[in-house]
Design a protein around this motif. Sequence first.
Motif, PDB file in Angstrom:
ATOM      1  N   GLU A  96       0.952  -1.165  -0.103  1.00 58.61           N
ATOM      2  CA  GLU A  96       0.049   0.114  -0.009  1.00 58.61           C
ATOM      3  C   GLU A  96       0.929   1.265  -0.005  1.00 58.61           C
ATOM      4  O   GLU A  96       2.100   1.267   0.273  1.00 58.61           O
ATOM      5  CB  GLU A  96      -0.831  -0.028   1.234  1.00 58.61           C
ATOM      6  N   LYS A 111       2.821   3.751  -9.961  1.00 61.39           N
ATOM      7  CA  LYS A 111       1.977   3.200  -9.159  1.00 61.39           C
ATOM      8  C   LYS A 111       0.961   4.271  -8.709  1.00 61.39           C
ATOM      9  O   LYS A 111       1.211   5.269  -8.697  1.00 61.39           O
ATOM     10  CB  LYS A 111       2.740   2.635  -7.769  1.00 61.39           C
ATOM     11  N   ALA A 120      -3.271   4.147  -6.452  1.00 63.95           N
ATOM     12  CA  ALA A 120      -4.128   3.568  -5.496  1.00 63.95           C
ATOM     13  C   ALA A 120      -5.360   4.581  -5.386  1.00 63.95           C
ATOM     14  O   ALA A 120      -5.266   5.725  -5.454  1.00 63.95           O
ATOM     15  CB  ALA A 120      -3.424   3.372  -4.238  1.00 63.95           C
ATOM     16  N   TYR A 166      -7.387   9.816  -5.629  1.00 67.62           N
ATOM     17  CA  TYR A 166      -6.610   8.676  -6.185  1.00 67.62           C
ATOM     18  C   TYR A 166      -5.219   9.139  -5.876  1.00 67.62           C
ATOM     19  O   TYR A 166      -4.884  10.607  -5.800  1.00 67.62           O
ATOM     20  CB  TYR A 166      -6.577   8.616  -7.921  1.00 67.62           C
TER      21      TYR A 166
END
Length: 222
Positions: free
Chosen positions: A153, A186, A188, A175
């Motif tokens: 994470e 990357k 998330a 985001y």
Amino acid sequence: ELAFSNREEWLSARNQLGIGASEVSALFNDPKNPLRGISSFDSPVSLNWRKRGLIGREERTAEDEEHLEWSTFIEPAIAGWFERKVMAEKEPFASLVDPGQWTIQTAAADRNLQVVPWFSTLDRVLVDEAGKPIAVLEIKNASEFMRSEWTEEPPLSYQLQVQTQLAVTGLPYGYLIAAIGGRAPKWARINRNEKVIGIIRDRVTAAWALVQRQEDPPMDAH
């Protein structure tokens, strides 16, 4: 929303409005090592002193200036990657809006007519077909050493920044996208977490109260 014409005006306003989303991590310690703060830039004391005008920011080196210039240059490319790779699938009816480099979002009063002294400068905002904001987008251009910090994470400092942005804007999710060490980014999705926001609210309120009283916070391992 407040708009400024240059970095100096923007920095000055940041010291008067409260604690920014990018500064919140200075108020937290690493859960795995309580003596180590999670911010790479500030401790509670240095943040307090800078807000009070007792110290300025460290002088930026030529290398720092180059990194800042490169990050500003590459940010639209990272946002474009996000549009093609993520939004095309996850947010097909949304579009990205750039609020401007020297803008500051401040919080409206809550139900008790109290204004929390937090604010944020947003990289991008996702808007729906009617132009209504639906989410925030935080863009990072990080060095290779951050790769070990983002495994399963995103780093806690990044998550706290986005949660503060959601608190300030009232939006339900955001985001986070980071280009680390020049590799493919990357990303998330970070959903609004009221428990986390409550913790941030308490720490920001307490930290700003010390600034207003011209008092130092407790010294830590920094």
